[in-house]
Design a protein around this motif. Structure first.
Motif: not given
Length: 132
Positions: A67-68, A81, A85, A113-114, A116-117, A121-122
């Motif tokens: 994760v970035n 996060k 989640t 967004k979290v 998905c991250q 998703c990414n």
């Protein structure tokens, strides 16, 4: 003269509204960043996240390479996060139940967004699904 006064009133109202939103977000961020879910009793922690504290720390260390991590001062820390989640996976809901004992103070769109991250998703190879 009248339209100018109305425009000023509307402008003042909008400024007050933006300031109220800014203060609300600041309070939420402070509450979020100063909370410590690891201070919960083990039973309560497991009931919220379905994993032990040690396993959550392990997952965080494993996810860190995938994760970035941003240097943005308002960014949500990776541990928060992950916990948010895991709580979503455990309960199936973003909404906090009354008396739950822990509040993430994260807005629903941000939480989306979290999730998905962290859930893939990414990524070509989703971090959480690889680990779990």
């Amino acid at each position: 003269m009248l339209p100018v006064n109305i425009a000023r009133i509307i402008e003042m109202h909008n400024l007050e509204r933006r300031e109220h939103i800014r203060l609300f977000n600041l309070e939420r961020r402070i509450m979020r960043d100063e909370s410590d879910p690891f201070s919960l009793r083990d039973e309560q922690f497991i009931s919220l996240f379905r994993l032990s504290k040690g396993m959550v720390r392990y997952l965080r260390n494993e996810l860190e390479v995938h994760v970035n991590i941003t240097e943005n001062i308002v960014a949500i820390p990776l541990m928060l996060k992950l916990l948010a989640t895991l709580n979503f996976f455990a309960t199936g809901s973003y909404q906090q139940s009354v008396g739950q004992g822990y509040n993430f103070s994260v807005a629903k769109p941000t939480m989306s967004k979290v999730d998905c991250q962290l859930s893939g998703c990414n990524f070509h190879e989703p971090p959480l699904t690889k680990i779990v």
